[in-house]
Scaffold this active site. Sequence first.
Site, PDB file in Angstrom:
ATOM      1  N   HIS A   1      35.972  19.425  38.973  1.00 31.97           N
ATOM      2  CA  HIS A   1      37.164  19.765  38.187  1.00 31.97           C
ATOM      3  C   HIS A   1      38.313  18.808  38.510  1.00 31.97           C
ATOM      4  O   HIS A   1      39.022  18.342  37.614  1.00 31.97           O
ATOM      5  CB  HIS A   1      37.612  21.196  38.494  1.00 31.97           C
ATOM      6  CG  HIS A   1      36.888  22.261  37.723  1.00 31.97           C
ATOM      7  ND1 HIS A   1      36.667  22.187  36.366  1.00 31.97           N
ATOM      8  CD2 HIS A   1      36.356  23.452  38.126  1.00 31.97           C
ATOM      9  CE1 HIS A   1      36.029  23.275  35.962  1.00 31.97           C
ATOM     10  NE2 HIS A   1      35.820  24.060  37.007  1.00 31.97           N
TER      11      HIS A   1
ATOM     12  N   GLU B   1      33.457  24.219  32.434  1.00 28.84           N
ATOM     13  CA  GLU B   1      32.691  24.853  33.513  1.00 28.84           C
ATOM     14  C   GLU B   1      31.267  24.319  33.559  1.00 28.84           C
ATOM     15  O   GLU B   1      30.685  24.161  34.642  1.00 28.84           O
ATOM     16  CB  GLU B   1      32.688  26.373  33.324  1.00 28.84           C
ATOM     17  CG  GLU B   1      34.000  27.041  33.665  1.00 28.84           C
ATOM     18  CD  GLU B   1      34.365  26.850  35.124  1.00 28.84           C
ATOM     19  OE1 GLU B   1      33.580  27.254  36.002  1.00 28.84           O
ATOM     20  OE2 GLU B   1      35.432  26.285  35.394  1.00 28.84           O
TER      21      GLU B   1
ATOM     22  N   HIS C   1      31.489  21.707  42.610  1.00 22.92           N
ATOM     23  CA  HIS C   1      31.954  22.158  41.296  1.00 22.92           C
ATOM     24  C   HIS C   1      33.467  21.995  41.178  1.00 22.92           C
ATOM     25  O   HIS C   1      33.976  21.441  40.189  1.00 22.92           O
ATOM     26  CB  HIS C   1      31.539  23.630  41.134  1.00 22.92           C
ATOM     27  CG  HIS C   1      32.047  24.316  39.916  1.00 22.92           C
ATOM     28  ND1 HIS C   1      31.223  24.749  38.887  1.00 22.92           N
ATOM     29  CD2 HIS C   1      33.308  24.704  39.552  1.00 22.92           C
ATOM     30  CE1 HIS C   1      31.948  25.338  37.956  1.00 22.92           C
ATOM     31  NE2 HIS C   1      33.220  25.343  38.333  1.00 22.92           N
ATOM     32  N   GLU C   2      34.195  22.440  42.190  1.00 21.39           N
ATOM     33  CA  GLU C   2      35.658  22.362  42.148  1.00 21.39           C
ATOM     34  C   GLU C   2      36.153  20.929  42.293  1.00 21.39           C
ATOM     35  O   GLU C   2      37.136  20.539  41.666  1.00 21.39           O
ATOM     36  CB  GLU C   2      36.266  23.261  43.226  1.00 21.39           C
ATOM     37  CG  GLU C   2      35.923  24.736  43.084  1.00 21.39           C
ATOM     38  CD  GLU C   2      36.280  25.312  41.726  1.00 21.39           C
ATOM     39  OE1 GLU C   2      37.272  24.861  41.124  1.00 21.39           O
ATOM     40  OE2 GLU C   2      35.561  26.216  41.254  1.00 21.39           O
TER      41      GLU C   2
END
Length: 369
Positions: free
Chosen positions: A150, A197, A146-147
């Site tokens: 980003h 997100e 997930h990060e």
Amino acid sequence: MSEPNDPNEQRVSTEKLPGRTRRRFPDISSRAYEHPADRSALVALRKLTGFDTVFKALSGLLPERSLRLLFLSDSVRVSDEQFAHLNAMLRDACYILDLEKVPLMYVTQDPKPNAMCIGMDEPIIVVTTGLVELLDEEEMRAVVGHEVGHALSGHAVYRTILLFLTNLALRVAWIPLGNLAVLALVTALREWFRKSELSADRAGLLVGQDLQASMRGLMKIAGGNHLHEMNVDAFLKQADEYESAGDLRDSVLKILNVLPRSHPFTTVRAAELRKWAGSRDYQRMMDGHYPRRTEDSDTRVSDAFKESAAHYADTVKQSKDPLMGLIRDLSNGAGDLGGKLRDRFTGPGGKPAASGEEGSGPSPEPDPA
């Protein structure tokens, strides 16, 4: 593998591969997994003339150097010597998403489960001890992915600006007009960040390639480390009930509850991710068909906006939310507008529609991963 000259710099290595075979996505563009609203905003910003110049100028005002020194001095930097299992996950995530330079990662002492990716020049990933202690290996792998998502999308820049403006809003709260101007920017950035997100959740699934692990992680963020007391299907039913229950009053309360948040609600995130995992787009990606970074320069802003508009039109069409239903009725030329409004606010026949317990204000927002 020989160590790089710069001890702070890591590059993707194939030396530490995941414990099971996972598909890799060479040259994958972030457009492949970005939520339509997130993608259209980013494409527009990237194409905007002078955008880079403005943000480079703004970066001089942002305390990025201070943040880097803060994490370096008061957190634990992930490496082969410290939190080695997280370092292996980080390298693996960058390998799968084909991110050549591995971002720095820190673990910071905080019982609140959280993770973030910030930085103007180079992204930094920060995870809290509360998150590390809460999640198992596969759940944590999805969070690290997930990060990294980003980082690949360039979200770290905008998240840093959001943090800066949020702090600025607190400092200028005594200036009425100045505070309103900053709050307007913060509100707009939060709306974009909530969509980002959803994009990053998709990236986490691409890295972990285990939908159940992603679901478990979101459930734990919502309800803690009590999996034996929770059920994925029941958790997802909450999202459906949240969307469809109540009347227009509840629709307004939903908007007010989400406005101060930087993240969507966890049940909503879980439902969105499950829907995407069952889509044809996701299956095509897993079969090796996805947008490439080498094609990014050919992306047109108009195409991104058209896709975003189509997504919102489809959302309104399929949504069970009372407000979305009213919008559908109005767009279809509803005749009895007064009756429609009465039914949406009070239920058919003027009787209050069943809804949650009234008088309870929004609960304090956790800042989930």
